[in-house]
Write a protein that holds these residues in place. Structure first.
Motif, PDB file in Angstrom:
ATOM      1  N   THR A 171       0.805  -1.758  -0.103  1.00 23.90           N
ATOM      2  CA  THR A 171       0.019   0.092   0.179  1.00 23.90           C
ATOM      3  C   THR A 171       0.896   0.909   0.073  1.00 23.90           C
ATOM      4  N   LEU A 177      -0.335  -3.204 -10.254  1.00 23.55           N
ATOM      5  CA  LEU A 177      -0.673  -4.331 -10.115  1.00 23.55           C
ATOM      6  C   LEU A 177      -0.916  -5.140  -8.563  1.00 23.55           C
ATOM      7  N   GLY A 178       0.132  -4.558  -8.208  1.00 24.84           N
ATOM      8  CA  GLY A 178       0.310  -5.156  -6.111  1.00 24.84           C
ATOM      9  C   GLY A 178       1.247  -5.983  -6.067  1.00 24.84           C
ATOM     10  N   ASP A 204      -0.410 -10.896  -7.272  1.00 22.73           N
ATOM     11  CA  ASP A 204      -1.406 -10.378  -8.262  1.00 22.73           C
ATOM     12  C   ASP A 204      -0.822 -10.714  -9.768  1.00 22.73           C
ATOM     13  N   LEU A 205       0.606 -11.261  -9.955  1.00 23.67           N
ATOM     14  CA  LEU A 205       0.907 -11.684 -11.061  1.00 23.67           C
ATOM     15  C   LEU A 205       2.377 -12.199 -11.041  1.00 23.67           C
ATOM     16  N   VAL A 244      -2.009  -1.718 -14.630  1.00 24.08           N
ATOM     17  CA  VAL A 244      -3.560  -1.466 -14.913  1.00 24.08           C
ATOM     18  C   VAL A 244      -4.545  -0.585 -14.824  1.00 24.08           C
TER      19      VAL A 244
END
Lengths: 423, 423
Positions: B16, B114-115, B197-198, B402
């Motif tokens: 975050t 994306l995270g 996330d990826l 994104v």
């Protein structure tokens, strides 16, 4: 029955023709599909009657029966939706960026179709036509696996669409309806990583989790929409109330409906009693935390599960928070990454809310129900993604394509020295 | 040793802060990371010496030893690459489109991180710093799992980078190096679908297939680059030869190097003997089909496997084709969806080639070696995707974000009638 891998390979082989079809030919095809649906009205409605009869015999609930039911007017709506897709701009071939590099090569980013898209969905037979129209318009082949309840309706709809494909001189395998309804067949389909480029599951959370957990091909999905509305101190209470009612009551079964209302403690004493009455009048059940319950007569105590729930019904969870930070912390904890709304008069609070939350759609002073492909200007919606990859939020035609690189040069090389000494 | 799920959750919790960091703070962080790498030169080179010693003892080949080796100059190169990422435009917060809807709501598409991104890679220790810099610049947390051969080098590099994070007041878990080298740990990592996330795997095809087959989180990957160059009838032979040599010889181990040369039969009799001689002089082994072999003295017969192979070496497969359609059919059959080149003077042939093939990068009269993030203007490259989802071709910073929807209204609702009758 042909096995699923053979069907999928035939669909993939047919994909090349649709990928290269000019826009006007695709639009003509879609209009012919709409005509074919209307021409087959009697057949489609008879097939739908068989599905409805079987569903009634199984004792399926009235809400699901209603989703399954077709009549002349609904079929016209389905055909009209296909025609609307024909009118949308074609994303394929769009040049999103173009530039020259210092060495003189010219680079373009150009949208191309994804390839073969598998849709796995439940009862609604309109998805068969909607998904086919969107996938084909974006130059993709499509494999459709609808719910068993709608199998006769889906088969009749697909037959009409396939006839239009054949009459346009295209191989009808580019639209493949899977009639083998065993779950093992879905399993096999979503593991064909050399054939399928994307799977989009639509339906209940159980179906979507099954697909996400077993797929060997990329999946775009959302499990649920736990949409929040936060009413800030000093907010316009009439406006907050209008957004609350629109968000909760206008279509509770939609994933973009509100599930949780958070209210700043400084506005709670005036706003919550009004909200409670307006919600009560409209039949909404209130599940509230302690502070909110004291201000909302008739509410029951909210559990932790209530704040995590997608009710899909006339139920709302309500909480009072100390400040904007507490609202953000609550939403971060319970978010489904779908849609969050702040109602505020303070632009700094609005920006803080937008930046602190990373949900797919974040809104200031607007109804969560606008979190929808049509409402956000995408023209149509193939689904909603809460996965932060490829597409995030409502997905339209563009989400069914990807950008690639097209390079044009005049003989540029990276290592000119390498070339010289040779013959 | 802390278990991988705990590590991943700590990384996600730290995400975050990096997601919300202003551009200038991220750039300052990256510059501090570059400084920290140089300040730790002695420690990093000593750790690298331990890796090299262990690798030599294991009898690892010289090419891999070279990829593993660091020295002062290479470390300066790594630090410089991190500094270059600091200079690139920040994709986070970019507004890609903005428009008003008829009801007055204002819609923006805005890039968000994306995270949490997991990188799984093999020997090269520079990837540790490169990937960290790119992921952090795009506002993402990153989990790095490098090869066991480079574990001491990677640990020393990560320690320097983490110190810069701590000194900037950030939780250093936002960059997590996995020191547990068991394959089961990778397996557990790539199944943490609620945390990661990826996943981007980089390395040999075996590693990539392992990740792709077992992941429960999205994977962006390419297995191999079987890049084709087609020389059309009437092409400029000098130009075709220059592109061939640059494509094959300038760095045979790169995935954007040429593996197959296809030549139109009308130009084969003049071009192939020249190509054969130029390749021979540069030590390239030729594996040719029957028609090509007759024109290329010293070539051996190509098997079907040769046309499917990524040699990653001074070897090339050569075929003669009847026409452009035959070239397209050959490439469609053997393509890895990476990069294809046409050499032609005919603009219509160029367009047909570009439209008929759907590889990630398609080129007219340019070297396949330009299929690279830096060369195509992305500034840096985190990997290459041959998956037609999210990103297709070389991936830069933008591919680590994104687009989402930001909506601003003044109280708009979808169903105003619903609101009126209430209190």
């Amino acid at each position: 029955m042909t096995d699923i891998k053979t069907l999928a390979l035939e669909c993939r082989d047919a994909a090349t023709a649709i990928a290269g079809l000019p826009t006007e030919a695709k639009n003509a095809l879609l209009r012919a599909m709409a005509d074919a649906l209307l021409a087959d009205e009697a057949t489609i409605l008879a097939a739908n009657a068989r599905d409805l009869e079987a569903a009634s015999a199984k004792g399926i609930g009235s809400a699901m029966l209603d989703r399954l039911r077709l009549d002349a007017s609904r079929l016209q709506g389905i055909a009209a939706a296909v025609r609307e897709v024909a009118e949308l701009p074609d994303p394929v071939g769009q040049v999103t960026r173009a530039y020259d590099r210092p060495n003189g090569i010219h680079v373009e980013r150009v949208r191309v179709p994804l390839g073969v898209i598998a849709m796995i969905y439940e009862a609604r037979p309109n998805v068969t036509a909607d998904a086919a129209a969107l996938c084909l318009k974006a130059g993709n082949a499509v494999i459709l696996r609808g719910g068993s309840e709608a199998i006769h309706s889906n088969t009749a709809i697909a037959a009409a669409l396939k006839r239009a494909l054949s009459e346009a001189g295209l191989r009808d395998a580019v639209l493949t309806l899977v009639e083998d309804l065993r779950r093992e067949t879905i399993l096999e389909l979503i593991q064909l990583s050399d054939v399928i480029d994307l799977v989009i599951p639509r339906g209940g959370e159980g179906l979507i989790r099954f697909v996400a957990e077993h797929a060997r091909v990329p999946v775009i999905k959302h499990y649920k929409g736990v949409c929040h509305q936060y009413v800030d101190a000093g907010a316009d209470e009439d406006l907050a109330l209008a957004l609350l009612l629109d968000g909760k009551v206008s279509r509770p079964s939609a994933c973009n409906s509100l599930e949780t209302l958070l209210v700043h403690r400084d506005i709670a004493t005036t706003f919550l009693p009004r909200a409670a009455e307006a919600l009560r009048v409209r039949g909404v059940e209130i599940r509230a935390d302690e502070a909110a319950r004291a201000l909302m007569p008739g509410g029951v105590t909210a559990t932790d599960e209530d704040f995590a729930a997608e009710f899909l019904d006339l139920v709302i969870a309500v909480g009072v928070v100390d400040d904007l930070d507490a609202a953000i912390a609550h939403i971060r904890h319970y978010t489904s990454d779908h849609t969050e709304v702040i109602v505020t008069r303070d632009p700094a609070h609005a920006e803080k809310f937008l930046n602190a939350l990373r949900s797919a759609v974040v809104m200031v002073n607007a109804s969560s129900r606008f979190s929808d492909g049509g409402e956000l200007g995408l023209g149509a919606e193939i689904g909603i993604s809460t996965t932060r990859l490829h597409s995030y939020g409502p997905m339209g035609l563009e989400a069914l394509t990807v950008e690639r690189f097209v390079v044009r040069g005049e003989g540029q090389v990276r290592h000119p020295a390498l070339i010289k000494p040779g013959p």
